[in-house]
Write a protein that holds these residues in place. Structure first.
Motif, PDB file in Angstrom:
ATOM      1  N   ALA A  63       0.957  -1.156   0.044  1.00 43.50           N
ATOM      2  CA  ALA A  63       0.158  -0.055   0.072  1.00 43.50           C
ATOM      3  C   ALA A  63       0.794   1.165   0.019  1.00 43.50           C
ATOM      4  O   ALA A  63       0.573   2.114  -0.735  1.00 43.50           O
ATOM      5  N   ASN A  64       1.816   1.284   0.671  1.00 40.50           N
ATOM      6  CA  ASN A  64       2.874   2.370   0.891  1.00 40.50           C
ATOM      7  C   ASN A  64       3.623   2.622  -0.458  1.00 40.50           C
ATOM      8  O   ASN A  64       3.681   3.826  -1.033  1.00 40.50           O
ATOM      9  N   LEU A  65       3.980   1.658  -1.219  1.00 42.29           N
ATOM     10  CA  LEU A  65       4.607   1.611  -2.586  1.00 42.29           C
ATOM     11  C   LEU A  65       3.650   2.289  -3.594  1.00 42.29           C
ATOM     12  O   LEU A  65       3.947   2.758  -4.536  1.00 42.29           O
ATOM     13  N   MET A  66       2.422   1.957  -3.420  1.00 42.50           N
ATOM     14  CA  MET A  66       1.167   2.269  -4.457  1.00 42.50           C
ATOM     15  C   MET A  66       0.601   3.748  -3.859  1.00 42.50           C
ATOM     16  O   MET A  66       0.101   4.291  -4.626  1.00 42.50           O
ATOM     17  N   GLY A  67       0.998   3.894  -2.595  1.00 45.55           N
ATOM     18  CA  GLY A  67       0.445   5.437  -2.420  1.00 45.55           C
ATOM     19  C   GLY A  67      -1.009   5.319  -1.918  1.00 45.55           C
ATOM     20  O   GLY A  67      -1.735   6.252  -2.090  1.00 45.55           O
ATOM     21  N   LEU A  68      -1.175   4.140  -1.301  1.00 45.03           N
ATOM     22  CA  LEU A  68      -2.535   3.897  -1.111  1.00 45.03           C
ATOM     23  C   LEU A  68      -2.722   3.787   0.442  1.00 45.03           C
ATOM     24  O   LEU A  68      -1.685   3.194   1.144  1.00 45.03           O
ATOM     25  N   ASN A  69      -3.796   3.790   0.991  1.00 47.85           N
ATOM     26  CA  ASN A  69      -3.918   3.342   2.622  1.00 47.85           C
ATOM     27  C   ASN A  69      -4.162   1.830   2.393  1.00 47.85           C
ATOM     28  O   ASN A  69      -4.478   1.107   1.729  1.00 47.85           O
ATOM     29  N   LYS A  70      -3.472   1.242   3.749  1.00 46.01           N
ATOM     30  CA  LYS A  70      -3.541  -0.006   3.690  1.00 46.01           C
ATOM     31  C   LYS A  70      -4.869  -0.853   3.864  1.00 46.01           C
ATOM     32  O   LYS A  70      -4.973  -1.780   3.294  1.00 46.01           O
ATOM     33  N   ASN A  71      -5.735  -0.038   4.216  1.00 47.73           N
ATOM     34  CA  ASN A  71      -7.204  -0.428   4.211  1.00 47.73           C
ATOM     35  C   ASN A  71      -7.809  -0.494   2.890  1.00 47.73           C
ATOM     36  O   ASN A  71      -8.652  -1.568   2.641  1.00 47.73           O
ATOM     37  N   VAL A  72      -7.439   0.125   1.941  1.00 48.26           N
ATOM     38  CA  VAL A  72      -7.753   0.237   0.628  1.00 48.26           C
ATOM     39  C   VAL A  72      -7.259  -0.820  -0.128  1.00 48.26           C
ATOM     40  O   VAL A  72      -7.849  -1.806  -1.042  1.00 48.26           O
ATOM     41  N   VAL A  74      -0.758  -0.261 -13.614  1.00 52.36           N
ATOM     42  CA  VAL A  74       0.636   0.108 -14.162  1.00 52.36           C
ATOM     43  C   VAL A  74       1.714   0.151 -13.123  1.00 52.36           C
ATOM     44  O   VAL A  74       2.822  -0.440 -13.335  1.00 52.36           O
ATOM     45  N   ARG A  75       1.156   0.706 -12.017  1.00 53.91           N
ATOM     46  CA  ARG A  75       2.186   0.878 -11.065  1.00 53.91           C
ATOM     47  C   ARG A  75       2.602  -0.565 -10.078  1.00 53.91           C
ATOM     48  O   ARG A  75       3.530  -0.737 -10.034  1.00 53.91           O
TER      49      ARG A  75
END
Length: 138
Positions: free
Chosen positions: A24-33, A50-51
């Motif tokens: 999630a961090n690498l993706m720039g997302l919240n871990k809940n997402v 793509v990411r």
């Protein structure tokens, strides 16, 4: 509800020994997402696919299930992890828990299960899985 894309994503993440929070961090997302994505409750957007392809060194086609020929290191790691997952009883129990929680029309010994019975089954399996994990880690 889990689908082939979510199973591919989970296997790729596990093949890199990465937690949901790390991905999630690498993706720039919240871990809940990220958890919702992995459970199939939220679809991946095109830019996220793509990411993921860049993070795991695979093609976007591979993530989408369009091309499962081994062509690079990320896909080789995926296939090794997939082989391990097929023999992992904990993975199968997690799949059953997911089915019990998310699929309304499932049967138990041929009889339809009520919502309450599906929840009870999922809870019982989760307790058993948690106890087994604790015992395994002793």
């Amino acid at each position: 509800m889990e689908n082939n894309i979510t199973k591919t994503l989970i296997t790729l993440r596990e093949s890199r020994n990465m937690s949901q929070a790390q991905l999630a961090n690498l993706m720039g997302l919240n871990k809940n997402v990220m958890g919702r994505i992995e459970r199939g409750l939220r679809s991946l957007r095109a830019d996220e696919i793509v990411r993921l392809a860049k993070i795991f060194d695979v093609s976007t086609d591979f993530i989408l299930g369009q091309n499962h020929t081994t062509s690079n290191n990320g896909e080789e790691s995926y296939h090794k992890q997939q082989a391990l997952n097929k023999k992992d009883i904990a993975r199968k129990i997690q799949d059953i828990i997911s089915m019990a929680e998310n699929e309304p029309d499932i049967n138990f010994y041929g009889a339809p299960m009520t919502t309450e019975n599906r929840k009870l089954l999922a809870n019982a399996l989760e307790v058993g899985l948690t106890l087994s994990q604790k015992k395994q880690n002793l």
